[in-house]
Design an enzyme around this catalytic site. Structure first.
Site, PDB file in Angstrom:
ATOM      1  N   GLY A  70      -8.598 -20.033  -5.407  1.00  0.00           N
ATOM      2  CA  GLY A  70      -8.838 -19.590  -3.907  1.00  0.00           C
ATOM      3  C   GLY A  70      -9.784 -18.991  -3.265  1.00  0.00           C
ATOM      4  CB  THR A  71     -12.561 -15.841  -5.272  1.00  0.00           C
ATOM      5  OG1 THR A  71     -11.204 -15.225  -5.112  1.00  0.00           O
ATOM      6  CG2 THR A  71     -13.445 -16.105  -5.412  1.00  0.00           C
ATOM      7  CD  GLN A 180      -0.143 -13.877  -1.370  1.00  0.00           C
ATOM      8  OE1 GLN A 180       0.673 -14.749  -0.584  1.00  0.00           O
ATOM      9  NE2 GLN A 180      -0.544 -13.777  -1.974  1.00  0.00           N
ATOM     10  CB  SER A 200      -4.826 -19.769  -4.860  1.00  0.00           C
ATOM     11  OG  SER A 200      -5.340 -18.964  -6.870  1.00  0.00           O
ATOM     12  CG  HIS A 202      -2.743 -16.988  -9.668  1.00  0.00           C
ATOM     13  ND1 HIS A 202      -2.801 -16.297 -10.075  1.00  0.00           N
ATOM     14  CD2 HIS A 202      -4.748 -17.716  -9.334  1.00  0.00           C
ATOM     15  CE1 HIS A 202      -3.024 -15.508  -8.856  1.00  0.00           C
ATOM     16  NE2 HIS A 202      -4.320 -16.246  -8.615  1.00  0.00           N
ATOM     17  CB  THR A 238     -17.058 -31.465 -16.884  1.00  0.00           C
ATOM     18  OG1 THR A 238     -18.012 -32.365 -17.438  1.00  0.00           O
ATOM     19  CG2 THR A 238     -15.673 -32.174 -17.305  1.00  0.00           C
ATOM     20  CB  CYS A 325      -8.094  -9.914  -4.882  1.00  0.00           C
ATOM     21  SG  CYS A 325      -6.801 -11.168  -6.423  1.00  0.00           S
TER      22      CYS A 325
END
Length: 383
Positions: A70-71, A180, A200, A202, A238, A325
């Site tokens: 996400g970042t 989210q 994101s 995760h 890659t 975060c």
């Protein structure tokens, strides 16, 4: 018993995602850019995941660029827009309650000479489409707004924001941080009117270090990573094939029986809140009817959040005191300030966030433990 209620911070990776990642690392380990069989097999894995994600968003596969999460997706969308449209202007409009992966980028761009207008929220933690439109100017190049607030679960009216903004200035790009919301509520970029959308892996049972950016066809974006020109020159390097493979499986599993899963998660969240509200001086800050289905912000007045968090941890119950975060853990939440909480409530607020692994038994365990320990913790603090 263990009860993990910090799914907004990260989720347990699906077993099926782990399996495909291991297979990719052990067997399909070729470089996707290589022309031989091993390379073609790896490329097929990447494109298969891309097609799964595109199907979930009802978009074109070529509109998906894989990232490290996400970042990076937020940085690529925001900085890439500013670089691509620098001749059109340097003005950005953004909500005042964004995640650090957006707000920190804004501070960087301000130092680089951009002008940023921050839109405040109302007492529900929601921003106004009209306020965004009023802030848009001729030299505005980007509007950015999160879809679901990661602290209290407010659902932002991003489709209405996009419509209002583009009526004012059709050239403005609309970026949505859906980190989210993707996998929790419907996310269809074209229906939302957004040009750029960040996700994101995760957060939805995929591996850490995985994610993607939706870039609407014909949107001009400058890359922020240069090298071998992979992914249509938009993101060199890659490809992380194992992570992309795991992400594809996670997205596919997330949307299998989606509505039933989300209703079950909402029921768990609501049951937790109903039980906690029976306790004295406990307040739920999340709009349970209109908010995100998986987030509950709860204030336990009389006990500092960190004390409560670690007391629950000792019982195998895992929650959060805010965004995982956040770079400044001691800074009081702008979101909780915006919705009008007093200092006592802000200092005692925990976030419970749910996933499909959670059970009603875990919820009952947690509420029972909290009911027993809360008077003791308050007595200890007063003493």
């Amino acid at each position: 018993m263990e009860a993990y209620f910090d799914n907004s911070a990260t989720t347990r990776v699906y077993d099926e995602a782990i399996d495909i990642m291991v297979q990719t690392m052990k067997e399909d380990y070729g470089n996707p850019s290589s022309l031989h069989f091993k390379g073609l097999a790896a490329e097929h894995i990447v494109e298969h995941s891309r097609s799964i994600i595109a199907k979930s968003l009802r978009c074109l596969p070529e509109e998906i660029i894989f990232t490290s999460g996400g970042t990076e997706s937020n940085n690529m969308a925001i900085v890439g827009t500013v670089l691509a449209k620098k001749r059109s202007g340097k003005h950005i409009v953004v909500s005042s309650v964004e995640h650090a992966s957006v707000s920190a980028v804004m501070q960087f761009l301000i130092r680089e000479g951009c002008e940023v207008t921050f839109i405040p929220t109302d007492e529900r933690g929601i921003v106004s489409p009209e306020a965004f439109a009023d802030a848009v100017r001729e030299d505005t190049v980007l509007v950015s707004c999160m879809h679901i607030n990661n602290e209290i679960g407010s659902v932002m009216p991003v489709a209405e924001i996009a419509k209002a903004v583009k009526c004012k200035n059709p050239k403005v790009y609309m970026h949505v941080d859906a980190i989210q919301s993707f996998g929790k509520i419907p996310v269809i970029p074209r229906q939302m009117g957004c040009d750029l959308l960040s996700v994101s892996g995760h957060k939805l049972h995929g591996p850490k270090g995985s994610g993607f950016l939706y870039i609407k066809k014909d949107v001009l974006l400058r890359p922020i990573i240069y090298g071998g020109g992979q992914q249509k020159n938009m993101r060199s390097g890659t490809e992380n094939v194992p992570a992309i493979a795991g992400l594809g499986v996670a997205v596919e599993k997330t949307f299998d029986g989606f509505e039933e899963k989300i209703q079950r998660i909402r029921n768990l969240r609501n049951h937790l809140c109903e039980e906690l509200l029976k306790l004295p001086d406990v307040y739920v800050n999340t709009d349970l009817e209109n908010g995100a289905p998986h987030i509950a912000s709860v204030s336990f007045v009389g006990v500092r959040a960190e004390v409560m968090l670690h007391a629950l941890e000792d019982k195998g119950i895992y929650v959060s005191s805010g965004s995982a975060c956040s770079s400044n853990k001691n800074k009081e939440s702008a979101v909780l300030h915006a919705i009008g909480l007093d200092k006592k409530k802000i200092e005692s607020t925990l976030r419970f966030s749910f996933g499909e692994d959670n059970t009603m038994e875990e919820v009952d365990y947690a509420t029972g433990i909290i009911s027993d320990m809360l008077p003791m913790l308050r007595h200890y603090v007063r003493g």
